[in-house]
Motif scaffolding. Structure first.
Motif, PDB file in Angstrom:
ATOM      1  N   ALA A   7      17.618-104.445 -19.213  1.00 15.81           N
ATOM      2  CA  ALA A   7      16.494-105.025 -18.483  1.00 15.81           C
ATOM      3  C   ALA A   7      15.330-104.051 -18.315  1.00 15.81           C
ATOM      4  CB  ALA A   7      16.959-105.505 -17.106  1.00 15.81           C
ATOM      5  N   GLU A   8      15.620-102.744 -18.301  1.00 10.98           N
ATOM      6  CA  GLU A   8      14.596-101.774 -17.916  1.00 10.98           C
ATOM      7  C   GLU A   8      14.250-100.774 -19.008  1.00 10.98           C
ATOM      8  OE1 GLU A   8      15.848 -99.891 -14.314  1.00 10.98           O
ATOM      9  OE2 GLU A   8      15.862-101.769 -13.162  1.00 10.98           O
ATOM     10  N   ARG A   9      14.847-100.860 -20.170  1.00 12.97           N
ATOM     11  CA  ARG A   9      14.658 -99.812 -21.180  1.00 12.97           C
ATOM     12  C   ARG A   9      13.224 -99.721 -21.685  1.00 12.97           C
ATOM     13  NH1 ARG A   9      16.060-101.804 -26.926  1.00 12.97           N
ATOM     14  NH2 ARG A   9      15.809-104.060 -26.798  1.00 12.97           N
ATOM     15  N   ASP A  10      12.428-100.790 -21.544  1.00 14.05           N
ATOM     16  CA  ASP A  10      11.041-100.754 -21.996  1.00 14.05           C
ATOM     17  C   ASP A  10      10.069-100.314 -20.903  1.00 14.05           C
ATOM     18  OD1 ASP A  10      11.196-101.482 -24.720  1.00 14.05           O
ATOM     19  OD2 ASP A  10      11.553-103.568 -24.161  1.00 14.05           O
ATOM     20  N   ARG A  11      10.568 -99.909 -19.750  1.00 11.90           N
ATOM     21  CA  ARG A  11       9.719 -99.542 -18.627  1.00 11.90           C
ATOM     22  C   ARG A  11       9.604 -98.020 -18.516  1.00 11.90           C
ATOM     23  NH1 ARG A  11       9.388-103.334 -14.381  1.00 11.90           N
ATOM     24  NH2 ARG A  11       8.246-101.665 -13.297  1.00 11.90           N
ATOM     25  N   PRO A  12       8.486 -97.431 -18.952  1.00 12.57           N
ATOM     26  CA  PRO A  12       8.341 -95.977 -18.839  1.00 12.57           C
ATOM     27  C   PRO A  12       8.198 -95.488 -17.404  1.00 12.57           C
ATOM     28  CG  PRO A  12       6.291 -96.970 -19.587  1.00 12.57           C
ATOM     29  CD  PRO A  12       7.330 -98.056 -19.596  1.00 12.57           C
ATOM     30  N   ASP A  13       7.887 -96.409 -16.486  1.00 14.20           N
ATOM     31  CA  ASP A  13       7.745 -96.010 -15.088  1.00 14.20           C
ATOM     32  C   ASP A  13       9.084 -95.914 -14.377  1.00 14.20           C
ATOM     33  OD1 ASP A  13       8.039 -98.783 -15.422  1.00 14.20           O
ATOM     34  OD2 ASP A  13       7.117 -99.219 -13.484  1.00 14.20           O
ATOM     35  N   ALA A  65       3.665 -82.122 -22.670  1.00 14.56           N
ATOM     36  CA  ALA A  65       4.242 -81.380 -21.550  1.00 14.56           C
ATOM     37  C   ALA A  65       5.747 -81.243 -21.629  1.00 14.56           C
ATOM     38  CB  ALA A  65       3.863 -82.069 -20.230  1.00 14.56           C
ATOM     39  N   THR A  66       6.434 -82.251 -22.154  1.00 17.13           N
ATOM     40  CA  THR A  66       7.898 -82.279 -22.061  1.00 17.13           C
ATOM     41  C   THR A  66       8.625 -82.245 -23.402  1.00 17.13           C
ATOM     42  OG1 THR A  66       8.151 -84.703 -22.133  1.00 17.13           O
ATOM     43  CG2 THR A  66       7.627 -83.703 -19.991  1.00 17.13           C
ATOM     44  N   GLY A  67       7.920 -82.544 -24.495  1.00 12.31           N
ATOM     45  CA  GLY A  67       8.583 -82.616 -25.789  1.00 12.31           C
ATOM     46  C   GLY A  67       9.293 -83.930 -26.041  1.00 12.31           C
ATOM     47  N   THR A  68       9.132 -84.897 -25.148  1.00 10.31           N
ATOM     48  CA  THR A  68       9.727 -86.218 -25.323  1.00 10.31           C
ATOM     49  C   THR A  68       8.695 -87.275 -24.929  1.00 10.31           C
ATOM     50  OG1 THR A  68      10.646 -86.296 -23.080  1.00 10.31           O
ATOM     51  CG2 THR A  68      12.051 -85.364 -24.807  1.00 10.31           C
ATOM     52  N   MET A  69       9.006 -88.518 -25.261  1.00  7.17           N
ATOM     53  CA  MET A  69       8.155 -89.631 -24.867  1.00  7.17           C
ATOM     54  C   MET A  69       9.013 -90.882 -24.809  1.00  7.17           C
ATOM     55  SD  MET A  69       4.798 -91.341 -26.734  1.00  7.17           S
ATOM     56  CE  MET A  69       4.145 -89.781 -27.289  1.00  7.17           C
ATOM     57  N   HIS A  70       8.733 -91.718 -23.843  1.00 11.72           N
ATOM     58  CA  HIS A  70       9.464 -92.982 -23.721  1.00 11.72           C
ATOM     59  C   HIS A  70       9.295 -93.797 -24.997  1.00 11.72           C
ATOM     60  CE1 HIS A  70      10.454 -97.048 -22.329  1.00 11.72           C
ATOM     61  NE2 HIS A  70      11.161 -96.458 -21.380  1.00 11.72           N
ATOM     62  N   ASN A  71      10.353 -94.462 -25.449  1.00 10.20           N
ATOM     63  CA  ASN A  71      10.329 -95.132 -26.743  1.00 10.20           C
ATOM     64  C   ASN A  71       9.285 -96.244 -26.819  1.00 10.20           C
ATOM     65  OD1 ASN A  71      11.574 -95.545 -29.437  1.00 10.20           O
ATOM     66  ND2 ASN A  71      12.048 -97.564 -28.596  1.00 10.20           N
ATOM     67  N   ARG A  72       9.140 -97.043 -25.787  1.00 13.02           N
ATOM     68  CA  ARG A  72       8.128 -98.103 -25.805  1.00 13.02           C
ATOM     69  C   ARG A  72       6.746 -97.491 -25.996  1.00 13.02           C
ATOM     70  NH1 ARG A  72       6.713-103.172 -26.912  1.00 13.02           N
ATOM     71  NH2 ARG A  72       8.921-103.566 -26.527  1.00 13.02           N
ATOM     72  N   VAL A  73       6.502 -96.382 -25.325  1.00  5.85           N
ATOM     73  CA  VAL A  73       5.186 -95.747 -25.423  1.00  5.85           C
ATOM     74  C   VAL A  73       4.997 -95.123 -26.807  1.00  5.85           C
ATOM     75  CG1 VAL A  73       3.598 -94.120 -24.333  1.00  5.85           C
ATOM     76  CG2 VAL A  73       5.289 -95.319 -22.946  1.00  5.85           C
ATOM     77  N   ARG A  74       6.069 -94.628 -27.410  1.00  9.98           N
ATOM     78  CA  ARG A  74       5.959 -94.106 -28.780  1.00  9.98           C
ATOM     79  C   ARG A  74       5.418 -95.179 -29.718  1.00  9.98           C
ATOM     80  NH1 ARG A  74      10.876 -89.756 -29.936  1.00  9.98           N
ATOM     81  NH2 ARG A  74      11.335 -89.324 -27.756  1.00  9.98           N
ATOM     82  N   MET A  75       5.907 -96.395 -29.568  1.00 12.52           N
ATOM     83  CA  MET A  75       5.431 -97.479 -30.433  1.00 12.52           C
ATOM     84  C   MET A  75       3.958 -97.768 -30.185  1.00 12.52           C
ATOM     85  SD  MET A  75       8.618-100.176 -30.642  1.00 12.52           S
ATOM     86  CE  MET A  75       8.868-100.385 -28.872  1.00 12.52           C
ATOM     87  N   VAL A  76       3.541 -97.715 -28.923  1.00 11.24           N
ATOM     88  CA  VAL A  76       2.149 -98.021 -28.589  1.00 11.24           C
ATOM     89  C   VAL A  76       1.216 -96.946 -29.129  1.00 11.24           C
ATOM     90  CG1 VAL A  76       0.512 -98.345 -26.698  1.00 11.24           C
ATOM     91  CG2 VAL A  76       2.798 -99.369 -26.552  1.00 11.24           C
ATOM     92  N   ALA A 123       0.393-101.877 -21.213  1.00 12.01           N
ATOM     93  CA  ALA A 123       0.428-101.132 -19.950  1.00 12.01           C
ATOM     94  C   ALA A 123       0.671-102.066 -18.772  1.00 12.01           C
ATOM     95  CB  ALA A 123      -0.881-100.366 -19.768  1.00 12.01           C
ATOM     96  N   GLU A 124      -0.013-103.198 -18.756  1.00  8.19           N
ATOM     97  CA  GLU A 124       0.155-104.147 -17.650  1.00  8.19           C
ATOM     98  C   GLU A 124       1.577-104.680 -17.592  1.00  8.19           C
ATOM     99  OE1 GLU A 124      -2.759-107.055 -18.533  1.00  8.19           O
ATOM    100  OE2 GLU A 124      -4.478-105.732 -18.117  1.00  8.19           O
ATOM    101  N   LYS A 125       2.185-104.883 -18.760  1.00  9.06           N
ATOM    102  CA  LYS A 125       3.519-105.467 -18.802  1.00  9.06           C
ATOM    103  C   LYS A 125       4.607-104.456 -18.465  1.00  9.06           C
ATOM    104  CE  LYS A 125       6.590-108.102 -21.864  1.00  9.06           C
ATOM    105  NZ  LYS A 125       6.719-108.755 -23.202  1.00  9.06           N
TER     106      LYS A 125
END
Length: 437
Positions: free
Chosen positions: A213-219, A321-332, A391-393
């Motif tokens: 349910a939450e894997r696409d939420r970078p927040d 800053a961290t060397g990583t990025m949330h996967n949903r954001v990588r696609m964006v 971003a809104e979603k």
């Protein structure tokens, strides 16, 4: 005496190559700090040094870390320990295959053997094929066949006390310090195998239930954070699948599908080595891409997180800053570079190679091809992420964007560098032009 050549399997748990080396008694272990590692980013070299230090500590100082080309290092260690057989995990990337064949040739010329056992995958690339023996081009049928093929249970943990000490000729502390100074991160990632296994257990018992349910939420903090130990071989995917297999839930199956994507991409690269640089399916005419100063200026704004699109900028700043990025954001961010700024995917993939701590060659190159619409079972090129609606979603309360962009909502934050709607039309027109040829 036998020798374990440590590669992308820097662990004691579930390590078939190390177990095979120990089958007849104590084994020695060597890691080749090759010239190729100096093309890595400082952050990756620093983390590798810490991983090696941790493994050396776990084996009471038995791991020999030595500078030089792998054939020279491994052959010298085999001679020193009088090892007729060297055991190692098989690699499947083009560079990994080339390296292991060079080591094999050096050993065989000296009357020794290289035995390859195991791989960084639950199912080795090339094993899953269609009924006619050809590879899959589409992920879903591959994933079904991959599950049907199955995988072995995790191997027992190696005996850390059954290791013959081999001296090192370099300081891992110095390598970590030099990498940190050259390419600093805002946080140090976990590098101890025992804690990584504990983190896996905690994820299975906790956040996994929310993963689907939450894997696409970078927040939110609902992902496994296991990509870095996977990339460095401190955790085998088979170990993960054994843990998720004991859980009866849709979330566990969704998480397993992400492991399957990693294995699918490795399989694609195995069958198509040119995919590391070449588009498997060209989608745009050559003149559709920006070049020269315009390309450099666009790429620089993207790299620095100064595009004026907050989700893109937050992702690129998180990466820096961290060397990583949330996967949903990588696609964006990838879609934005290729389809809004019209920069070829290879340039973005190269930046990720330098900046990502969890860099995995097959996964990185084929994920970029997926976004660019050029890979196997790729997202169609006409699927162009709108960074504002994304971003809104997926960051509805703006927590993720505010975390990484302190000047958001101030005059210091730039205006959008392009009109997304207009650039979308430019990309679609180029796609139509290519199809008409």
């Amino acid at each position: 005496m036998t020798l374990w050549w440590a590669r992308r399997d820097l662990r004691l748990a579930d390590n078939p190559a190390l177990l095979e080396a120990q089958a007849d008694g104590p084994a020695a272990a060597v890691f080749a700090w090759t010239p190729a590692l100096h093309f890595w980013s400082g952050r990756r070299r620093a983390h590798l040094a810490r991983v090696l230090w941790s493994l050396d500590q776990d084996t009471d100082g038995a791991l020999g870390v030595r500078r030089g080309p792998a054939p020279d290092v491994v052959l010298a260690a085999a001679r020193e320990t009088d090892s007729r057989i060297v055991h190692a995990a098989r690699e499947f990337s083009p560079a990994g295959v080339r390296e292991q064949e060079e080591v094999r040739a050096a050993l065989e010329a000296d009357g020794r053997e290289l035995h390859l056992i195991g791989s960084p995958y639950a199912v080795a690339p090339g094993r899953v094929t269609k009924s006619d023996g050809t590879p899959y081009k589409v992920f879903t049928p591959f994933s079904h066949a991959w599950r049907d093929h199955g995988w072995h249970s995790p191997a027992p943990t190696a005996d850390a006390s059954s290791m013959r000490a081999l001296t090192s000729d370099m300081s891992l502390d110095q390598q970590a310090a030099h990498g940190d100074a050259e390419d600093p991160l805002s946080e140090t990632h976990e590098f101890r195998e025992s804690q990584i296994l504990e983190d896996l257990r905690a994820f299975i018992e906790g956040d996994l239930a929310r993963y689907a349910a939450e894997r696409d939420r970078p927040d939110l903090d609902s992902t496994s954070h296991l990509s870095v130990p996977l990339a460095f071989g401190q955790l085998h995917p088979r170990t993960i699948l054994a843990a998720t297999g004991a859980v009866r839930s849709d979330a566990a199956r969704v998480f397993e599908s992400e492991v399957a994507w990693r294995e699918f991409h490795a399989d694609v690269l195995h069958h198509h080595p040119s995919a590391q640089r070449e588009s498997l399916t060209p989608v745009l005419p050559d003149d559709a891409w920006v070049t020269g100063r315009d390309a450099n200026d666009a790429f620089r704004a993207w790299r620095l997180g100064e595009t004026g699109f907050p989700l893109v900028d937050a992702g690129m700043r998180q990466l820096a800053a961290t060397g990583t990025m949330h996967n949903r954001v990588r696609m964006v961010v990838a879609s934005f570079l290729v389809k809004d700024l019209h920069v070829p995917w290879q340039r973005g993939a190269d930046h990720f190679r330098r900046a990502l701590l969890d860099y995995d060659h097959a996964q990185n190159q084929l994920n970029w091809q997926w976004v660019a619409g050029t890979g196997r079972d790729a997202s169609p090129f006409f699927r162009i992420f709108n960074p504002e609606t994304q971003a809104e979603k997926f960051d509805p309360d703006r927590r993720y964007r505010r975390r990484w962009i302190p000047e958001l909502d101030t005059p210091g934050y730039p205006m959008p560098m392009v009109d997304h709607k207009a650039e979308r039309e430019v990309s679609l027109a180029a796609l139509k032009q290519r199809k008409s040829v």
